[in-house]
Design a protein around this motif. Structure first.
Motif, PDB file in Angstrom:
ATOM      1  N   ALA A 174       0.818  -1.288   0.020  1.00  0.00           N
ATOM      2  CA  ALA A 174       0.048   0.054   0.086  1.00  0.00           C
ATOM      3  C   ALA A 174       0.956   1.392  -0.114  1.00  0.00           C
ATOM      4  CB  ALA A 174      -1.006   0.065   1.278  1.00  0.00           C
ATOM      5  N   LEU A 175       1.918   1.326   0.889  1.00  0.00           N
ATOM      6  CA  LEU A 175       2.777   2.306   0.714  1.00  0.00           C
ATOM      7  C   LEU A 175       3.480   2.576  -0.401  1.00  0.00           C
ATOM      8  CD1 LEU A 175       4.073   4.712   2.396  1.00  0.00           C
ATOM      9  CD2 LEU A 175       5.968   3.088   3.230  1.00  0.00           C
ATOM     10  N   ARG A 176       3.816   1.457  -0.996  1.00  0.00           N
ATOM     11  CA  ARG A 176       4.607   1.582  -2.400  1.00  0.00           C
ATOM     12  C   ARG A 176       3.711   2.303  -3.399  1.00  0.00           C
ATOM     13  NH1 ARG A 176       5.028  -1.926  -6.590  1.00  0.00           N
ATOM     14  NH2 ARG A 176       4.273  -3.649  -5.526  1.00  0.00           N
ATOM     15  N   TYR A 177       2.420   1.975  -3.264  1.00  0.00           N
ATOM     16  CA  TYR A 177       1.592   2.483  -4.454  1.00  0.00           C
ATOM     17  C   TYR A 177       1.052   4.032  -4.119  1.00  0.00           C
ATOM     18  CZ  TYR A 177       0.816  -1.967  -6.420  1.00  0.00           C
ATOM     19  OH  TYR A 177       1.037  -3.274  -6.755  1.00  0.00           O
ATOM     20  N   TYR A 178       1.027   4.369  -2.673  1.00  0.00           N
ATOM     21  CA  TYR A 178       0.921   5.839  -2.522  1.00  0.00           C
ATOM     22  C   TYR A 178       1.992   6.568  -2.882  1.00  0.00           C
ATOM     23  CZ  TYR A 178      -2.891   4.095   0.542  1.00  0.00           C
ATOM     24  OH  TYR A 178      -4.162   3.503   0.979  1.00  0.00           O
ATOM     25  N   LEU A 179       3.258   6.115  -2.648  1.00  0.00           N
ATOM     26  CA  LEU A 179       4.283   6.739  -3.010  1.00  0.00           C
ATOM     27  C   LEU A 179       4.666   6.788  -4.547  1.00  0.00           C
ATOM     28  CD1 LEU A 179       7.064   5.288  -0.266  1.00  0.00           C
ATOM     29  CD2 LEU A 179       6.072   7.648  -0.354  1.00  0.00           C
ATOM     30  N   LEU A 180       4.387   5.912  -5.280  1.00  0.00           N
ATOM     31  CA  LEU A 180       4.242   5.976  -6.589  1.00  0.00           C
ATOM     32  C   LEU A 180       3.081   7.017  -7.271  1.00  0.00           C
ATOM     33  CD1 LEU A 180       4.238   2.154  -8.000  1.00  0.00           C
ATOM     34  CD2 LEU A 180       5.964   3.953  -8.284  1.00  0.00           C
ATOM     35  N   SER A 181       2.107   7.259  -6.519  1.00  0.00           N
ATOM     36  CA  SER A 181       1.104   8.303  -6.716  1.00  0.00           C
ATOM     37  C   SER A 181       1.614   9.705  -6.425  1.00  0.00           C
ATOM     38  CB  SER A 181      -0.158   8.058  -5.685  1.00  0.00           C
ATOM     39  OG  SER A 181      -1.066   9.151  -6.016  1.00  0.00           O
ATOM     40  N   LEU A 182       2.364   9.703  -5.481  1.00  0.00           N
ATOM     41  CA  LEU A 182       3.002  11.127  -4.889  1.00  0.00           C
ATOM     42  C   LEU A 182       4.216  11.451  -5.932  1.00  0.00           C
ATOM     43  CD1 LEU A 182       3.032  10.989  -1.144  1.00  0.00           C
ATOM     44  CD2 LEU A 182       1.924  12.656  -2.482  1.00  0.00           C
ATOM     45  N   ASN A 183       4.919  10.222  -6.542  1.00  0.00           N
ATOM     46  CA  ASN A 183       5.749  10.551  -7.463  1.00  0.00           C
ATOM     47  C   ASN A 183       5.256  11.209  -8.987  1.00  0.00           C
ATOM     48  OD1 ASN A 183       8.024   9.877  -6.212  1.00  0.00           O
ATOM     49  ND2 ASN A 183       7.950   7.545  -7.091  1.00  0.00           N
ATOM     50  N   LEU A 184       4.052  10.962  -9.318  1.00  0.00           N
ATOM     51  CA  LEU A 184       3.123  11.369 -10.303  1.00  0.00           C
ATOM     52  C   LEU A 184       2.667  12.653 -10.160  1.00  0.00           C
ATOM     53  CD1 LEU A 184       1.087   8.104 -11.396  1.00  0.00           C
ATOM     54  CD2 LEU A 184       2.903   9.333 -12.502  1.00  0.00           C
ATOM     55  N   ARG A 185       1.992  12.796  -8.812  1.00  0.00           N
ATOM     56  CA  ARG A 185       1.670  14.241  -8.516  1.00  0.00           C
ATOM     57  C   ARG A 185       1.803  14.591  -7.085  1.00  0.00           C
ATOM     58  NH1 ARG A 185      -2.193  17.536 -10.922  1.00  0.00           N
ATOM     59  NH2 ARG A 185      -2.736  15.970 -12.465  1.00  0.00           N
ATOM     60  N   GLY A 186       2.948  15.491  -6.786  1.00  0.00           N
ATOM     61  CA  GLY A 186       3.372  15.796  -5.762  1.00  0.00           C
ATOM     62  C   GLY A 186       2.644  16.684  -4.897  1.00  0.00           C
ATOM     63  N   ARG A 187       1.723  17.520  -5.573  1.00  0.00           N
ATOM     64  CA  ARG A 187       0.906  18.205  -4.945  1.00  0.00           C
ATOM     65  C   ARG A 187      -0.627  18.035  -5.176  1.00  0.00           C
ATOM     66  NH1 ARG A 187       2.972  22.405  -1.001  1.00  0.00           N
ATOM     67  NH2 ARG A 187       4.954  23.012  -1.877  1.00  0.00           N
ATOM     68  N   ASN A 188      -1.495  18.582  -4.340  1.00  0.00           N
ATOM     69  CA  ASN A 188      -2.951  18.317  -4.691  1.00  0.00           C
ATOM     70  C   ASN A 188      -3.192  16.708  -4.887  1.00  0.00           C
ATOM     71  OD1 ASN A 188      -3.989  21.268  -4.683  1.00  0.00           O
ATOM     72  ND2 ASN A 188      -2.558  21.125  -6.329  1.00  0.00           N
ATOM     73  N   ASN A 189      -2.721  15.873  -3.840  1.00  0.00           N
ATOM     74  CA  ASN A 189      -2.926  14.247  -4.069  1.00  0.00           C
ATOM     75  C   ASN A 189      -3.345  13.786  -2.717  1.00  0.00           C
ATOM     76  OD1 ASN A 189      -2.594  11.801  -4.587  1.00  0.00           O
ATOM     77  ND2 ASN A 189      -0.535  11.808  -5.755  1.00  0.00           N
ATOM     78  N   ALA A 190      -4.278  13.398  -2.825  1.00  0.00           N
ATOM     79  CA  ALA A 190      -5.022  12.525  -1.554  1.00  0.00           C
ATOM     80  C   ALA A 190      -3.860  11.472  -1.037  1.00  0.00           C
ATOM     81  CB  ALA A 190      -6.183  12.117  -1.807  1.00  0.00           C
ATOM     82  N   ALA A 191      -2.846  11.346  -1.663  1.00  0.00           N
ATOM     83  CA  ALA A 191      -2.047  10.098  -1.133  1.00  0.00           C
ATOM     84  C   ALA A 191      -1.340  10.558  -0.012  1.00  0.00           C
ATOM     85  CB  ALA A 191      -0.892   9.872  -2.240  1.00  0.00           C
ATOM     86  N   LYS A 192      -1.137  11.594   0.380  1.00  0.00           N
ATOM     87  CA  LYS A 192      -0.503  12.247   1.490  1.00  0.00           C
ATOM     88  C   LYS A 192      -1.207  11.924   2.725  1.00  0.00           C
ATOM     89  CE  LYS A 192       1.533  16.647  -0.539  1.00  0.00           C
ATOM     90  NZ  LYS A 192       1.271  17.953  -0.649  1.00  0.00           N
ATOM     91  N   LEU A 193      -2.857  11.913   2.435  1.00  0.00           N
ATOM     92  CA  LEU A 193      -3.603  11.460   3.728  1.00  0.00           C
ATOM     93  C   LEU A 193      -3.574  10.027   4.007  1.00  0.00           C
ATOM     94  CD1 LEU A 193      -7.038  13.153   2.432  1.00  0.00           C
ATOM     95  CD2 LEU A 193      -5.473  14.208   4.326  1.00  0.00           C
ATOM     96  N   HIS A 194      -3.058   9.079   3.054  1.00  0.00           N
ATOM     97  CA  HIS A 194      -3.147   7.786   3.266  1.00  0.00           C
ATOM     98  C   HIS A 194      -1.507   7.463   3.986  1.00  0.00           C
ATOM     99  CE1 HIS A 194      -6.787   7.742   0.871  1.00  0.00           C
ATOM    100  NE2 HIS A 194      -6.275   7.812  -0.165  1.00  0.00           N
ATOM    101  N   VAL A 195      -0.692   8.226   3.374  1.00  0.00           N
ATOM    102  CA  VAL A 195       0.484   7.867   3.782  1.00  0.00           C
ATOM    103  C   VAL A 195       0.837   8.006   5.520  1.00  0.00           C
ATOM    104  CG1 VAL A 195       2.803   8.518   3.936  1.00  0.00           C
ATOM    105  CG2 VAL A 195       1.654   8.082   1.852  1.00  0.00           C
TER     106      VAL A 195
END
Length: 692
Positions: A666-687
């Motif tokens: 799960a963490l790996r996918y959230y970090l991949l998401s943040l690599n695509l969009r560092g700002r305005n990304n709900a992945a920060k909440l999930h991490v």
């Protein structure tokens, strides 16, 4: 080999066949025109619905059908401000409108005018200068500067480059480069072109009926002055684009082929060394003059080379005299300031070489492999593939993209509304768009394509309200949803499945999802997302379908992204709801002009299909089907090139991994998401959740 007249006829016929192979035939020309006129109608209808007094017009080669894939012609979109009332006679003044009087005196260049600012409440001129964009001349007239448009347009087209009156947006990610021109409309025929309505050439073209129609189209003015004029900032160019479109639509296929060949010669021989000298518009003007001054029976496919040579000879004389008179306003010399004394001899020498070659230079043209194709035809060798099917796909997909743009604009209009406001607004929008029964032709088609989307949104808003109050979906909501189920292959049906899942009706949700998957052919269905502009080559199985192009093909060959407004939140699984809160206060300044979708929950159809299947199969205890859906979701995110919201799909996949007890994945996918969009990304909440 081109000298003998009989051979010239043979080569002309082979050349016509080659041009047909690359899409210059009656069928493809009509397809291009219909596609652009339909988009034009949809854009204008949507602007009217959103209370924008704007009409949209596509002009130029793409909308005329006078282009090929290899010419890479741009799109010309004229945005016309209908609240402006330009008049040439005081009797045409209208109360309550922004009236301006067109000034056409000896101080104004041919083909241009000045605009005198008039009062709203009476047919009288203003006496005061309202802003820096107006100027009081020596006799007291308040004249509008053309800078008023460039200042406003620079804010709207901040990523565009200004060229004359146009703002150009590059054709990035597979899209065609587009020139946006802001124009004011004038309902009456331009006074400088009155003579054109009466004159008649040898060819009896344009006909009296065409001229009668043209005289009722009026004209535009665009914000650019004549170069070098002492009043350059005060002059506005008169545009007869609607008339020119009428003329182009009445050309024969031979005449269109002649024009296309002129543009190919321009691209191959003139532009590489003399970029801003001869334009395709000058070639079009030369063609008009040639047609008007020759007998119509000359323009046949067996005479194509002769017709081309004649047009090139006329172009040569225009360059020689440095005068290319506008076809409708002949006092306007299109070549003024374009042909320098230094380059003129070289251009004339080039044109002389091309004319004297009697067609041989066509073998040197690389555009659309024209030269190679001609050689193969003459040698009776198997020809290269035809491009008509590719052209059809390139027409249908952008049409779907325009629909997506319009629907996103409508959702943006109500994205911060409460339930009551949103419902009333959608009802209003639906009422205006669904007037298709009163429309004719392409306006009717435009309404038919747009109206179902508002049905889906209204049904989903009502369902969200029902779920909030009763944890159920009322009959009215289901009725509206049913009216919008067939917008495309997946997105509207996915909204139905999503709301069924949210009320716990898992069995019916699974049935809907199974139906969607059964109809989602991965070799044919094209993803459509207007949040992110990116066009990949068309899918393997789609070309044959698109070659029989019909607007209704959008229903079963496209899958739009799924969008949920905040007031639809109860129709959204909690995993996707996080996307409505993707932005912190620090993130907001990093949003772009086109990022209005970020206040919504938006996801591409295919990953959302697999995510909902994972959730429903989990609830039904069907372990193998659940794992299949999870694998399909991961594979789609990894391999599907056309995912606009890949970071959102990764966030959903990460939450699925959490539910599987696989926190590291799960963490790996959230970090991949943040690599695509560092700002305005709900992945920060999930991490943050994972760690705290």
């Amino acid at each position: 080999m081109f000298q003998a007249p009989e051979y010239t006829r043979t080569v002309s016929m082979r050349l016509s066949e080659v041009l047909a192979d690359i899409g210059v035939d009656e069928r493809i020309v009509l397809k291009r025109r219909r596609a652009y006129l339909l988009r034009e109608s949809m854009l204008t209808k949507s602007d009217q619905v959103l209370d924008e007094n704007i009409s949209n017009y596509y002009f130029g080669s793409q909308s005329e059908g006078s282009t090929t894939l290899g010419l890479h012609s741009d799109e010309d979109l004229v945005i016309c401000f209908d609240q402006i009332n330009l008049i040439q006679d005081w009797a045409d003044w209208e109360p309550g409108k922004m009236n301006s009087l067109m000034i056409l005196d000896e101080t104004v260049s041919h083909g241009y005018c000045m605009l005198q600012h008039l009062r709203y409440d009476a047919p009288l001129p203003y006496n005061d200068v309202p802003s820096e964009h107006f100027y009081k001349d020596r006799i007291g007239r308040i004249l509008e500067k053309n800078t008023i448009i460039s200042t406003a347009a620079a804010e709207v087209f901040e990523d565009g480059e200004k060229h004359g009156p146009a703002y150009t947006r590059d054709g990035v990610n597979g899209f065609i480069e587009t020139d946006y021109v802001v124009a004011y409309p004038c309902k009456s025929w331009p006074l400088q072109a009155r003579q054109w309505l009466d004159q008649q050439g040898v060819g009896q073209w344009p006909s009296d009926d065409m001229k009668r129609y043209c005289s009722n189209t009026g004209c535009f003015v665009v914000a650019v002055g004549s170069k070098g004029s002492e009043n350059e900032e005060l002059e506005w160019r008169i545009s007869t684009s609607l008339t020119e479109r009428c003329l182009m639509f009445n050309l024969s296929i031979t005449q269109i082929r002649c024009y296309v060949l002129m543009k190919m010669i321009l691209k191959e021989f003139i532009k590489p060394n003399f970029e801003n000298t001869i334009s395709s518009y000058m070639c079009k003007t030369v063609l008009f003059h040639c047609i008007a001054n020759t007998n119509s029976n000359i323009w046949r496919d067996e005479n194509l080379l002769v017709c081309l040579s004649f047009c090139l000879f006329v172009l040569y004389t225009r360059v020689l005299n440095e005068n290319c008179p506008h076809f409708i306003i002949p006092g306007n010399n299109l070549m003024r300031g374009h042909i320098s004394h230094e380059c003129k001899p070289y251009i004339l020498e080039l044109l002389q070489y091309i004319i004297n070659s009697e067609g041989r230079v066509l073998l040197e043209i690389k555009c659309d492999d024209l030269g190679e194709r001609i050689q193969m035809k003459l040698n009776n060798n198997p020809c290269l593939f035809k491009t008509s099917d590719i052209i059809s796909g390139k027409l249908l997909k952008p049409t779907a993209q325009v629909i997506a743009d319009i629907i996103l604009a409508g959702l943006n209009f109500i994205r911060n509304s409460n339930y009551e406001e949103a419902i009333q607004t959608i009802l209003y929008l639906f009422e205006l768009v669904s007037i298709s029964k009163k429309c004719q032709g392409l306006d009717k088609t435009a309404c038919r394509l747009l109206a179902p989307w508002f049905c889906t949104t209204l049904g989903s808003i009502l369902a969200s309200l029902n779920i909030c109050w009763y944890n159920n979906i009322g009959a009215e909501a289901l009725t509206w949803i049913s009216l919008g189920l067939d917008t495309d292959v997946a997105s509207s049906k996915l909204k139905l499945a999503s709301m069924l899942y949210c009320i716990g009706d898992i069995q019916r949700a699974e049935i809907v999802l199974r139906y969607i998957e059964g109809n989602y052919d991965l070799n044919i269905v094209e993803p459509i997302c207007s949040c992110h502009y990116h066009i990949q080559p068309l899918r393997r199985g789609v070309n044959a379908i698109f070659d029989n192009y019909n607007e209704e093909d959008i229903y079963h060959t496209t899958a739009f992204c799924v969008r949920f407004l905040p007031c639809e939140i109860n129709c959204v699984p909690h995993e996707l709801r996080h996307e409505m809160f993707r932005s912190t206060e620090e993130d907001l300044p990093f949003r772009g002009q086109d990022d209005v979708w970020m206040d919504l929950a938006v996801i591409d159809s295919l990953p959302y299909l697999y995510f909902l299947q994972y959730k429903t199969y989990s609830n039904l205890g069907r372990h193998e089907d659940k794992q299949r859906a999870l694998s399909n979701l991961a594979r789609t995110i990894d391999q599907e090139p056309e995912i606009g919201h890949r970071e959102t799909a990764l966030n959903l996949l990460g939450q699925c991994m959490e539910q599987e007890g696989r926190a590291v994945d799960a963490l790996r996918y959230y970090l991949l998401s943040l690599n695509l969009r560092g700002r305005n990304n709900a992945a920060k909440l999930h991490v943050c959740r994972l760690f705290f």
